[in-house]
Design an enzyme around this catalytic site. Structure first.
Site, PDB file in Angstrom:
ATOM      1  CB  SER A   1      -0.963  -0.043   1.196  1.00 16.57           C
ATOM      2  OG  SER A   1      -1.944   0.952   1.101  1.00 16.57           O
TER       3      SER A   1
ATOM      4  CG  HIS B   1      -5.650  -2.148  -0.369  1.00 19.52           C
ATOM      5  ND1 HIS B   1      -4.832  -1.660  -1.362  1.00 19.52           N
ATOM      6  CD2 HIS B   1      -5.146  -1.650   0.791  1.00 19.52           C
ATOM      7  CE1 HIS B   1      -3.888  -0.903  -0.825  1.00 19.52           C
ATOM      8  NE2 HIS B   1      -4.047  -0.889   0.472  1.00 19.52           N
TER       9      HIS B   1
END
Length: 247
Positions: free
Chosen positions: A102, A219
């Site tokens: 991320s 994610h």
């Protein structure tokens, strides 16, 4: 830094290692146990986390020292941590893979392009690597307070300065790279890892550049256990392969 290895591991610089860094939003990298890591550690692997500026381990000043225009401190701390692990004999440039997840894509991407000689491999895990395009994705505005608002000239310059994609140069021998994304990612648009992989595939004269896409995941949040197990298996296989560890 936090280092995990099997007790009694000989520090001869030959161990395959996976070094990670996030260090954003003032988040502290806290201890965690995962049975997925055991198989890698039992194979003689080393795992470590660099608590770089941008994280919260030393309070608000440590966080702000890796925020916006100060963001280069994060990846340079990451580089310095990797150098220290190598210097202390835990691993070597021939056996070290780095990973950022991320916002950690800023750390791993910039460490990769600034010091390609220091690593055997790099993993961009749903990583934010094309920061100068921060204003054109679904999750753009929530990131502005941490990294910069592209409508502000000064802060946009900071976003360009932390854009690893823009720094890739043709003809450089970059390490092997594994870029990971999910097509339904709502936090870091899939084109970040995809563009980074494509640019490196064209530019690099070094190791292979792979793009791993999960079409029904995003994610990492909400991924099934099977999806997580498969991804970590690929991560550790990549680390062992780039380190040329014995089967």
């Amino acid at each position: 830094m936090s280092i995990i290895a099997k007790r009694g591991l000989k520090r001869d610089g030959r161990a395959p290692a996976l070094g990670q860094c996030y260090s954003s939003y003032g988040v502290s990298a806290s201890p965690v146990f995962s049975p997925r890591f055991i198989a890698f550690l039992e194979r003689g692997g080393v795992m470590f986390e660099v608590h770089a500026r941008g994280g919260g381990e030393y309070g608000a000043p440590w966080w702000r020292a890796g925020q916006k225009a100060n963001k280069p401190n994060t990846w340079r701390d990451f580089i310095a941590g990797c150098e220290a692990v190598i210097r202390d004999g835990w691993t070597s440039p021939a056996t070290l893979t780095i990973m950022g997840t991320s916002a950690g894509g800023i750390a791993v991407g910039n460490a990769l392009v600034e010091r390609p000689d220091l690593f055997a491999g790099a993993i961009d895990n749903v990583g934010w690597t094309n920061t100068s395009r921060a204003g054109v994705e679904q999750n753009s505005a929530p990131n502005f307070p941490e990294f910069g608002d592209p409508s502000n000239d000064t802060e946009f310059r900071g976003l360009v300065a932390m854009d690893a994609y823009q720094k890739v140069k043709d003809g450089v021998r970059y390490p092997a790279v594994l870029a990971i994304t999910g097509m339904t990612d709502p936090r870091v648009a899939p084109w970040h890892p995809a563009k980074f992989a494509a640019r490196l595939q064209k530019a690099s004269t070094g190791g292979p550049v792979l793009l791993r896409v999960t079409f029904d995941a995003g994610h990492g949040l909400g991924s099934t256990r099977q999806q997580s197990d498969a991804q970590w298996a690929d991560i550790f296989a990549f680390v062992l392969s780039t380190a040329r560890a014995p089967a």
